[in-house]
Design a protein around this motif. Structure first.
Motif, PDB file in Angstrom:
ATOM      1  N   THR A  25     -71.429  78.129 -41.299  1.00 43.85           N
ATOM      2  CA  THR A  25     -70.042  77.845 -40.930  1.00 43.85           C
ATOM      3  C   THR A  25     -69.184  79.081 -41.147  1.00 43.85           C
ATOM      4  N   TYR A  26     -68.105  79.140 -40.384  1.00 47.75           N
ATOM      5  CA  TYR A  26     -67.120  80.208 -40.517  1.00 47.75           C
ATOM      6  C   TYR A  26     -65.757  79.577 -40.770  1.00 47.75           C
ATOM      7  N   ASP A  27     -65.024  80.143 -41.704  1.00 46.05           N
ATOM      8  CA  ASP A  27     -63.668  79.685 -41.987  1.00 46.05           C
ATOM      9  C   ASP A  27     -62.712  80.517 -41.145  1.00 46.05           C
ATOM     10  N   LEU A  28     -62.258  79.938 -40.030  1.00 43.83           N
ATOM     11  CA  LEU A  28     -61.371  80.642 -39.108  1.00 43.83           C
ATOM     12  C   LEU A  28     -59.998  79.991 -39.131  1.00 43.83           C
ATOM     13  N   GLU A  29     -59.042  80.715 -39.673  1.00 45.81           N
ATOM     14  CA  GLU A  29     -57.658  80.222 -39.744  1.00 45.81           C
ATOM     15  C   GLU A  29     -57.612  78.832 -40.370  1.00 45.81           C
ATOM     16  N   ASN A  30     -58.287  78.730 -41.499  1.00 48.08           N
ATOM     17  CA  ASN A  30     -58.303  77.493 -42.283  1.00 48.08           C
ATOM     18  C   ASN A  30     -58.968  76.326 -41.548  1.00 48.08           C
ATOM     19  N   MET A  66     -82.774  83.148 -41.662  1.00 47.80           N
ATOM     20  CA  MET A  66     -84.120  83.295 -42.236  1.00 47.80           C
ATOM     21  C   MET A  66     -84.266  84.582 -43.029  1.00 47.80           C
ATOM     22  N   MET A  67     -83.374  85.549 -42.792  1.00 45.43           N
ATOM     23  CA  MET A  67     -83.356  86.790 -43.570  1.00 45.43           C
ATOM     24  C   MET A  67     -82.151  86.840 -44.502  1.00 45.43           C
ATOM     25  N   ASN A  68     -81.391  85.747 -44.557  1.00 48.73           N
ATOM     26  CA  ASN A  68     -80.137  85.729 -45.308  1.00 48.73           C
ATOM     27  C   ASN A  68     -79.260  86.900 -44.878  1.00 48.73           C
ATOM     28  N   ALA A  69     -79.134  87.040 -43.553  1.00 48.84           N
ATOM     29  CA  ALA A  69     -78.424  88.187 -42.996  1.00 48.84           C
ATOM     30  C   ALA A  69     -77.200  87.774 -42.193  1.00 48.84           C
ATOM     31  N   VAL A  70     -76.693  86.563 -42.404  1.00 45.42           N
ATOM     32  CA  VAL A  70     -75.479  86.137 -41.720  1.00 45.42           C
ATOM     33  C   VAL A  70     -74.299  86.922 -42.285  1.00 45.42           C
ATOM     34  N   GLN A  71     -73.552  87.561 -41.407  1.00 44.30           N
ATOM     35  CA  GLN A  71     -72.447  88.413 -41.842  1.00 44.30           C
ATOM     36  C   GLN A  71     -71.259  87.588 -42.335  1.00 44.30           C
ATOM     37  N   GLN A  72     -70.557  88.136 -43.304  1.00 39.48           N
ATOM     38  CA  GLN A  72     -69.316  87.516 -43.775  1.00 39.48           C
ATOM     39  C   GLN A  72     -68.289  87.521 -42.630  1.00 39.48           C
ATOM     40  N   PRO A  73     -67.454  86.500 -42.517  1.00 43.24           N
ATOM     41  CA  PRO A  73     -67.236  85.414 -43.472  1.00 43.24           C
ATOM     42  C   PRO A  73     -68.120  84.189 -43.250  1.00 43.24           C
ATOM     43  N   GLY A  74     -69.259  84.362 -42.589  1.00 43.40           N
ATOM     44  CA  GLY A  74     -70.159  83.244 -42.397  1.00 43.40           C
ATOM     45  C   GLY A  74     -70.766  82.775 -43.708  1.00 43.40           C
ATOM     46  N   ILE A  75     -70.909  81.477 -43.856  1.00 46.81           N
ATOM     47  CA  ILE A  75     -71.469  80.878 -45.070  1.00 46.81           C
ATOM     48  C   ILE A  75     -72.717  80.094 -44.682  1.00 46.81           C
ATOM     49  N   THR A  76     -73.856  80.464 -45.297  1.00 45.95           N
ATOM     50  CA  THR A  76     -75.128  79.796 -45.026  1.00 45.95           C
ATOM     51  C   THR A  76     -75.447  78.840 -46.160  1.00 45.95           C
TER      52      THR A  76
END
Length: 740
Positions: A25-30, A66-76
């Motif tokens: 998930t991404y927190d975009l503008e709350n 699978m590589m724990n490579a999701v870029q911020q601000p993404g939350i896995t």
């Protein structure tokens, strides 16, 4: 009795990676935007798992997680378990610290990204990338570089030359193969491939798939292959995982999923894929649009577009159901899917003319009553290379022969689809047809008026150049870059009308724009007209580009890869729209594609022609049923081989039927038949003599192929066959990029 899935079947099949309840998930503008939703899937040891879905469905996010490579601000969230060896304790990937992740990535799990050029540092040679990677992971550089050379050789590349080159000095196919070699140099067990062939030509795509099969066996690899191109991966994958709108819809063995899918979305996707062999009437677009990540519907994400959806589907998440051996579907109505969305992969529609011995090679002609709109006579287009000051002073620059001696007529309501590899001259020829590119030799005429005489004011000009330019329009491959990002759609569409029809009132101008927007399905048109390009989907941007071309009531439109950037589910819909508008506006299309299935769909539905281009020349031309059903030129046969069949059992991943994978340098094309350096049927005479396309007949209105093999009495048959050599890339020297 139907059983809900409680444990993935992969757990009993030696998984190397297990993904459990994985969400991103991404927190975009709350506001949370869901880009991966509670996915459970296993990657089994030494298998190829094909992950298929439309753009934005979450495919790349699954690989990155699978590589724990999701870029911020993404939350896995969820759990990723990696098993280095069978029966070993799992590595919990999402719990690793930075140092542990550094060791996991590239050493255990490696990744190949879609754009090779964007993955390489332009200031480093390819060899420098290998050395940098080896040093960063404390590997023995000398030993690692030996492995690099072996990997490059396995991928049909010449190691010493490639290692000394910069990425921009290699072709797209060569740089992609070099990136695959780089991803394997640290001997990982898992290779995650994110659209690794998406930007490549048909032949290169199939060639790389063949090479991947060899690499998998040689290096005991496990592959996750991400693509939106279902036919491409169906033949090479052991299993398929179908993603829709951030969640898995169906998982199972490739052949079962294609032949006996039990999810309505999978079946709809199969029907929407342009297919080289299926009847045209069976190909149907998927109605509706995929949900926005910030507004994911409750229940089944596919429910708003599904013909089977009930109240239950809109309010509850469907569980996994075991629908066949090792096949699972997340659909409440899986037992009704086949009847509601019928699909039979074994149906064929393309005429098998090879079996009809009485079919003449020139048995098709165009309607003589159709007026010729554009006429090309012996047209050549050569470009001077930018070789620097010293070379230019001493006259050492050699021209790039993009188009050579092409003769072609475009008639009213005509469709001609030009197909060939990148660099073969398709786009250059298309631009020449619409008067954008000035030919080096030959003439281009619009309704009998030489276009460039009109431009230069030579002779008696009967049709002004401004009038010619208005009637010849273009739709670019990437509509997003062709639209001004700082202007609303309405402003961009008003500009050509203000220029060419300055006396038109504001009300009439906007009425025409709104009417066309409505006609191409952008409703309500006033809403879309006041959006910026970034507020439109790729398909909507393409429709705006089409409207802009149609505003001038053109006679000919160049559609340059106009559907290649779209999801497969949108391609049939867009091509149908082109055909509807052609009939309504009396327009001809020059349709450029590197995909035979797209070209076949448009050309066959329009009773048009397919032209096969190779190194600046048209080597075969005619109606699609004949050109594809009974190809006469060996290059057409190679492209036919390279086009993946949707039926996995009909695909045979094998070495490509060519002498060399890579196309020769257009600066110095081979003497004689230009295809002889790659042609499996080449003989000695092919090195000396160049076959003519017309074979002593007019090429304008008949089917023709530029190959000696079409003449049973030619000296070719008494000539000695050329020796077969192992495929290599040595034929393609480092050159600057050439306009396609």
């Amino acid at each position: 009795m139907i059983e809900e899935q409680t444990a993935m079947a992969g757990e009993s099949n030696d998984p190397i990676i297990e993904a459990r309840n994985v969400s991103v998930t991404y927190d975009l503008e709350n506001q949370d935007a869901m880009v991966l939703d509670d996915v459970d899937v296993d990657l089994r040891r030494e298998e190829v798992l094909g992950v298929v879905g439309e753009s934005g469905s979450g495919k790349s996010m699954l690989a990155n997680s699978m590589m724990n490579a999701v870029q911020q601000p993404g939350i896995t969230t969820g759990e990723i378990r990696y098993y280095p060896e069978p029966d070993a304790d799992p590595v919990h990937v999402l719990e690793l610290d930075d140092e542990e992740l550094r060791s996991l990535r590239w050493e255990e799990i490696s990744m190949v990204f879609q754009g090779a050029l964007s993955s390489f540092n332009p200031t480093l040679t390819i060899g420098g990338h290998f050395e940098e990677t080896l040093k960063a992971h404390d590997y023995d550089v000398e030993e690692g570089m030996e492995r690099a050379r072996q990997l490059l050789s396995d991928l049909y590349l010449e190691p010493d030359r490639v290692l000394q080159s910069y990425a921009h000095e290699l072709s797209g196919g060569m740089s992609q193969r070099a990136l695959i070699a780089l991803s394997l140099v640290l001997e990982p067990k898992v290779l995650l491939m994110d659209e690794p062939t998406g930007a490549l030509d048909l032949l290169m795509q199939r060639s790389i798939l063949s090479l991947l099969e060899d690499l998998k066996e040689k290096y005991d690899l496990t592959l996750l292959f991400i693509t939106h191109d279902l036919p491409l991966v169906a033949g090479v994958a052991d299993r398929l995982a179908i993603l829709y709108a951030f969640e898995l819809a169906e998982v199972g063995p490739s052949e079962q999923v294609v032949r006996q899918s039990r999810h309505p979305y999978t079946r709809a996707l199969l029907k929407a894929v342009p297919n080289l062999d299926a009847p045209l009437e069976t190909m149907k677009p998927i109605g509706g649009t995929a949900p926005n990540p910030a507004h994911v519907p409750d229940g089944c994400h596919y429910a708003p577009r599904c013909p089977l959806a009930t109240e239950e589907c809109h309010t509850q998440d469907p569980p996994w159901y075991d629908v066949a051996d090792d096949q699972r579907s997340a659909c409440f109505h899986y037992d009704e899917a086949a009847d509601t969305v019928p699909f039979d992969v074994t149906e064929t529609g393309l005429a098998e003319l090879a079996e009809q011995e009485d079919t003449p090679a020139d048995g098709w002609t165009m309607d003589e009553d159709d007026d010729v709109v554009m006429s090309l006579d012996d047209v050549s287009v050569h470009f001077e290379q930018n070789e620097g000051l010293i070379s230019s002073m001493f006259g050492e620059s050699q021209p790039v022969r993009a188009v050579d001696d092409v003769t072609l007529d475009i008639r009213e309501n005509d469709v001609i689809a030009l197909v060939g590899e990148s660099g073969c001259g398709k786009t250059t020829l298309g631009k020449t047809v619409i008067g954008v590119q000035r030919p080096t030799h030959g003439s281009v005429s619009y309704r009998g008026q030489d276009v460039w005489d009109a431009k230069d004011g030579r002779g008696d000009v009967e049709i002004p150049h401004d009038e010619i330019r208005r009637t010849l329009q273009i739709i670019h491959q990437d509509p997003g870059s062709a639209l001004n990002p700082n202007k609303k759609v309405l402003t961009s569409l008003e500009a050509p009308l203000k220029k060419w029809e300055p006396d038109m009132s504001v009300e009439d101008r906007r009425a025409r724009i709104f009417g066309l927007l409505d006609r191409v399905g952008m409703q309500p048109p006033q809403d879309y007209a006041h959006r910026f390009p970034h507020q439109l989907s790729g398909g909507e941007q393409q429709r705006v580009a089409l409207v802009r071309a149609l505003l001038m009531n053109p006679d000919v439109i160049l559609a340059d890869e106009a559907v290649s950037a779209l999801d497969v589910s949108l391609r049939v819909e867009t091509m149908d729209l082109l055909l509807e508008l052609q009939a309504e506006f009396n327009t001809s299309f020059v349709f450029i594609s590197h995909t035979l299935s797209n070209a076949r769909y448009l050309a066959e539905k329009a009773d048009g022609r397919i032209g096969i281009m190779y190194l600046g020349e048209i080597v075969e031309i005619g109606p699609p049923e004949e050109v594809l059903g009974d190809p006469q030129h060996p290059y057409t046969k190679v492209l036919r081989w390279a086009t993946a069949d949707l039926d996995p059992s009909a695909q045979e991943i094998e070495d490509p039927p060519v002498r060399s994978i890579d196309i020769p340098d257009p600066v110095d094309p081979p003497e004689g038949c230009r295809f002889h350096t790659r042609c499996p049927e080449a003989r000695e005479i092919c090195k000396r003599e160049e076959p003519a396309l017309d074979n002593d007949e007019s090429v304008r209105d008949t089917r023709a192929a530029a190959c000696f093999r079409t003449d049973e009495d030619h000296d070719y048959w008494d000539s000695e066959p050329l020796p077969i050599e192992e495929p290599s890339a040595e034929a393609e020297p480092a050159t600057a990029e050439v306009d396609d």
